[in-house]
Write a protein that holds these residues in place. Structure first.
Motif, PDB file in Angstrom:
ATOM      1  N   PHE A   4       0.817  -1.194   0.000  1.00 38.45           N
ATOM      2  CA  PHE A   4       0.000   0.000   0.000  1.00 38.45           C
ATOM      3  C   PHE A   4       0.856   1.253   0.000  1.00 38.45           C
ATOM      4  O   PHE A   4       0.464   2.260  -0.568  1.00 38.45           O
ATOM      5  CB  PHE A   4      -0.965  -0.018   1.188  1.00 38.45           C
ATOM      6  CG  PHE A   4      -2.126  -0.946   0.981  1.00 38.45           C
ATOM      7  CD1 PHE A   4      -3.195  -0.561   0.208  1.00 38.45           C
ATOM      8  CD2 PHE A   4      -2.115  -2.216   1.514  1.00 38.45           C
ATOM      9  CE1 PHE A   4      -4.247  -1.408  -0.010  1.00 38.45           C
ATOM     10  CE2 PHE A   4      -3.169  -3.081   1.310  1.00 38.45           C
ATOM     11  CZ  PHE A   4      -4.245  -2.672   0.543  1.00 38.45           C
ATOM     12  N   GLY A   5       2.020   1.170   0.633  1.00 39.81           N
ATOM     13  CA  GLY A   5       2.945   2.310   0.592  1.00 39.81           C
ATOM     14  C   GLY A   5       3.427   2.594  -0.816  1.00 39.81           C
ATOM     15  O   GLY A   5       3.501   3.740  -1.251  1.00 39.81           O
ATOM     16  N   ARG A   6       3.756   1.531  -1.553  1.00 37.26           N
ATOM     17  CA  ARG A   6       4.189   1.718  -2.945  1.00 37.26           C
ATOM     18  C   ARG A   6       3.034   2.221  -3.803  1.00 37.26           C
ATOM     19  O   ARG A   6       3.238   2.996  -4.735  1.00 37.26           O
ATOM     20  CB  ARG A   6       4.757   0.421  -3.499  1.00 37.26           C
ATOM     21  CG  ARG A   6       6.144   0.132  -2.924  1.00 37.26           C
ATOM     22  CD  ARG A   6       6.766  -1.059  -3.577  1.00 37.26           C
ATOM     23  NE  ARG A   6       6.192  -2.236  -2.919  1.00 37.26           N
ATOM     24  CZ  ARG A   6       6.342  -3.467  -3.323  1.00 37.26           C
ATOM     25  NH1 ARG A   6       7.047  -3.727  -4.392  1.00 37.26           N
ATOM     26  NH2 ARG A   6       5.807  -4.472  -2.674  1.00 37.26           N
ATOM     27  N   MET A   7       1.818   1.793  -3.490  1.00 34.57           N
ATOM     28  CA  MET A   7       0.658   2.274  -4.228  1.00 34.57           C
ATOM     29  C   MET A   7       0.498   3.782  -4.027  1.00 34.57           C
ATOM     30  O   MET A   7       0.237   4.522  -4.974  1.00 34.57           O
ATOM     31  CB  MET A   7      -0.601   1.549  -3.767  1.00 34.57           C
ATOM     32  CG  MET A   7      -1.853   1.946  -4.530  1.00 34.57           C
ATOM     33  SD  MET A   7      -3.318   1.122  -3.902  1.00 34.57           S
ATOM     34  CE  MET A   7      -3.583   2.048  -2.416  1.00 34.57           C
ATOM     35  N   LEU A   8       0.716   4.256  -2.803  1.00 33.56           N
ATOM     36  CA  LEU A   8       0.621   5.686  -2.547  1.00 33.56           C
ATOM     37  C   LEU A   8       1.730   6.466  -3.252  1.00 33.56           C
ATOM     38  O   LEU A   8       1.528   7.604  -3.672  1.00 33.56           O
ATOM     39  CB  LEU A   8       0.642   5.945  -1.041  1.00 33.56           C
ATOM     40  CG  LEU A   8      -0.619   5.493  -0.295  1.00 33.56           C
ATOM     41  CD1 LEU A   8      -0.436   5.672   1.197  1.00 33.56           C
ATOM     42  CD2 LEU A   8      -1.846   6.213  -0.783  1.00 33.56           C
TER      43      LEU A   8
ATOM     44  N   TRP B 234      -2.098   2.335   8.096  1.00 33.80           N
ATOM     45  CA  TRP B 234      -0.728   2.644   8.496  1.00 33.80           C
ATOM     46  C   TRP B 234       0.023   3.346   7.371  1.00 33.80           C
ATOM     47  O   TRP B 234       0.774   4.299   7.607  1.00 33.80           O
ATOM     48  CB  TRP B 234      -0.001   1.378   8.929  1.00 33.80           C
ATOM     49  CG  TRP B 234       1.378   1.651   9.425  1.00 33.80           C
ATOM     50  CD1 TRP B 234       2.550   1.396   8.774  1.00 33.80           C
ATOM     51  CD2 TRP B 234       1.739   2.263  10.657  1.00 33.80           C
ATOM     52  NE1 TRP B 234       3.617   1.802   9.525  1.00 33.80           N
ATOM     53  CE2 TRP B 234       3.142   2.342  10.695  1.00 33.80           C
ATOM     54  CE3 TRP B 234       1.000   2.752  11.730  1.00 33.80           C
ATOM     55  CZ2 TRP B 234       3.817   2.893  11.769  1.00 33.80           C
ATOM     56  CZ3 TRP B 234       1.688   3.305  12.793  1.00 33.80           C
ATOM     57  CH2 TRP B 234       3.072   3.369  12.803  1.00 33.80           C
ATOM     58  N   ALA B 235      -0.182   2.878   6.138  1.00 32.37           N
ATOM     59  CA  ALA B 235       0.463   3.538   4.994  1.00 32.37           C
ATOM     60  C   ALA B 235      -0.027   4.983   4.871  1.00 32.37           C
ATOM     61  O   ALA B 235       0.760   5.892   4.604  1.00 32.37           O
ATOM     62  CB  ALA B 235       0.185   2.761   3.717  1.00 32.37           C
ATOM     63  N   SER B 236      -1.310   5.198   5.098  1.00 33.26           N
ATOM     64  CA  SER B 236      -1.848   6.559   5.023  1.00 33.26           C
ATOM     65  C   SER B 236      -1.351   7.421   6.176  1.00 33.26           C
ATOM     66  O   SER B 236      -1.073   8.605   5.993  1.00 33.26           O
ATOM     67  CB  SER B 236      -3.377   6.517   5.028  1.00 33.26           C
ATOM     68  OG  SER B 236      -3.848   5.831   3.899  1.00 33.26           O
ATOM     69  N   ILE B 237      -1.248   6.832   7.356  1.00 35.18           N
ATOM     70  CA  ILE B 237      -0.748   7.587   8.517  1.00 35.18           C
ATOM     71  C   ILE B 237       0.678   8.060   8.270  1.00 35.18           C
ATOM     72  O   ILE B 237       1.025   9.207   8.578  1.00 35.18           O
ATOM     73  CB  ILE B 237      -0.830   6.719   9.793  1.00 35.18           C
ATOM     74  CG1 ILE B 237      -2.277   6.570  10.231  1.00 35.18           C
ATOM     75  CG2 ILE B 237       0.002   7.308  10.918  1.00 35.18           C
ATOM     76  CD1 ILE B 237      -2.478   5.557  11.329  1.00 35.18           C
TER      77      ILE B 237
ATOM     78  N   ARG C 164       1.999   8.739   5.439  1.00 30.99           N
ATOM     79  CA  ARG C 164       1.945   9.826   4.459  1.00 30.99           C
ATOM     80  C   ARG C 164       1.492  11.126   5.117  1.00 30.99           C
ATOM     81  O   ARG C 164       2.022  12.191   4.825  1.00 30.99           O
ATOM     82  CB  ARG C 164       0.989   9.459   3.331  1.00 30.99           C
ATOM     83  CG  ARG C 164       1.297   8.180   2.645  1.00 30.99           C
ATOM     84  CD  ARG C 164       2.087   8.340   1.456  1.00 30.99           C
ATOM     85  NE  ARG C 164       1.371   9.269   0.605  1.00 30.99           N
ATOM     86  CZ  ARG C 164       1.939   9.974  -0.316  1.00 30.99           C
ATOM     87  NH1 ARG C 164       3.195   9.846  -0.537  1.00 30.99           N
ATOM     88  NH2 ARG C 164       1.256  10.807  -1.052  1.00 30.99           N
ATOM     89  N   ILE C 165       0.512  11.042   5.988  1.00 36.93           N
ATOM     90  CA  ILE C 165       0.004  12.247   6.656  1.00 36.93           C
ATOM     91  C   ILE C 165       1.093  12.855   7.536  1.00 36.93           C
ATOM     92  O   ILE C 165       1.288  14.074   7.544  1.00 36.93           O
ATOM     93  CB  ILE C 165      -1.264  11.920   7.469  1.00 36.93           C
ATOM     94  CG1 ILE C 165      -2.421  11.612   6.512  1.00 36.93           C
ATOM     95  CG2 ILE C 165      -1.638  13.059   8.403  1.00 36.93           C
ATOM     96  CD1 ILE C 165      -3.636  11.032   7.174  1.00 36.93           C
ATOM     97  N   THR C 166       1.819  12.019   8.265  1.00 33.27           N
ATOM     98  CA  THR C 166       2.889  12.560   9.111  1.00 33.27           C
ATOM     99  C   THR C 166       4.015  13.168   8.287  1.00 33.27           C
ATOM    100  O   THR C 166       4.627  14.152   8.706  1.00 33.27           O
ATOM    101  CB  THR C 166       3.454  11.481  10.061  1.00 33.27           C
ATOM    102  OG1 THR C 166       3.900  10.371   9.296  1.00 33.27           O
ATOM    103  CG2 THR C 166       2.417  11.034  11.069  1.00 33.27           C
ATOM    104  N   GLU C 167       4.281  12.614   7.109  1.00 33.31           N
ATOM    105  CA  GLU C 167       5.287  13.224   6.232  1.00 33.31           C
ATOM    106  C   GLU C 167       4.870  14.629   5.836  1.00 33.31           C
ATOM    107  O   GLU C 167       5.685  15.550   5.838  1.00 33.31           O
ATOM    108  CB  GLU C 167       5.477  12.380   4.973  1.00 33.31           C
ATOM    109  CG  GLU C 167       6.263  11.118   5.163  1.00 33.31           C
ATOM    110  CD  GLU C 167       6.329  10.288   3.888  1.00 33.31           C
ATOM    111  OE1 GLU C 167       5.898  10.781   2.821  1.00 33.31           O
ATOM    112  OE2 GLU C 167       6.801   9.150   3.954  1.00 33.31           O
ATOM    113  N   VAL C 168       3.593  14.799   5.511  1.00 29.74           N
ATOM    114  CA  VAL C 168       3.103  16.122   5.113  1.00 29.74           C
ATOM    115  C   VAL C 168       3.150  17.080   6.297  1.00 29.74           C
ATOM    116  O   VAL C 168       3.574  18.235   6.170  1.00 29.74           O
ATOM    117  CB  VAL C 168       1.671  16.017   4.538  1.00 29.74           C
ATOM    118  CG1 VAL C 168       1.046  17.385   4.348  1.00 29.74           C
ATOM    119  CG2 VAL C 168       1.693  15.266   3.219  1.00 29.74           C
TER     120      VAL C 168
END
Length: 172
Positions: free
Chosen positions: A1-5, A120-123, A125-129
């Protein structure tokens, strides 16, 4: 899912680039080339989505197979116990009911785990932003904000660059 994002990022970058440079693309008649780039980015995203969803979809048949295999094993060994008189039929049905409830709870847990993996993959990404530091910072607060009395605006000693390199200014 991380690679998908990550593939989502690549496709969004393609779209953002096309939207900002649409006049240049039209001026140089590059629509076909740019359309091909977008199709490639969208295809890569679709392929990663399919791979990620296959993992999620595979969970339910595996869990159902494990559940039915367990019930068949219980019926087999319980039937043997009934034949030899060590167990009553009601006890076997009660045991099957309990085993089914436990296995259904495990299936729910596995679905919650899959949801956790996806989120978790979305979390991340959100923390990176949220952790991203902007390149342009506000003033330190020592200078008071200028007051515009007549509504006019005058730029003196203003510069801008798309990079952090102060020697490569785009606007002087």
């Amino acid at each position: 899912f991380g690679r998908m994002l990550e593939k989502y990022d690549a496709m969004n970058a393609e779209v953002r680039e096309k939207l900002t440079a649409i006049r240049v693309i039209k001026a140089f008649v590059r629509e076909d080339y740019e359309y091909g780039n977008f199709v490639n980015a969208a295809s890569a995203l679709r392929n990663f989505q399919i791979k990620a969803e296959k993992i999620v979809i595979l969970n339910m048949p595996l869990m159902m197979t494990a559940m039915f295999a367990c019930i068949i094993a219980v019926l087999w060994f319980g039937g043997q116990q009934i034949i030899f008189g060590a167990m009553q039929a009601g006890e076997l049905f009660s045991f099957i009911t309990y085993v089914s409830q436990i296995l259904i709870s495990l299936m729910m847990f596995s679905m919650a785990f899959i949801t956790l993996v996806i989120s978790w993959a979305s979390i991340k990404r959100i923390t990176e932003v949220l952790d991203e530091k902007p390149d342009i910072a506000d003033s330190d607060g020592s200078a008071a904000a200028p007051q515009i009395k007549d509504g006019g605006l005058r730029f003196e000693h203003v510069s801008f660059s798309y990079t952090k390199d102060k020697d490569r200014l785009n606007l002087h």
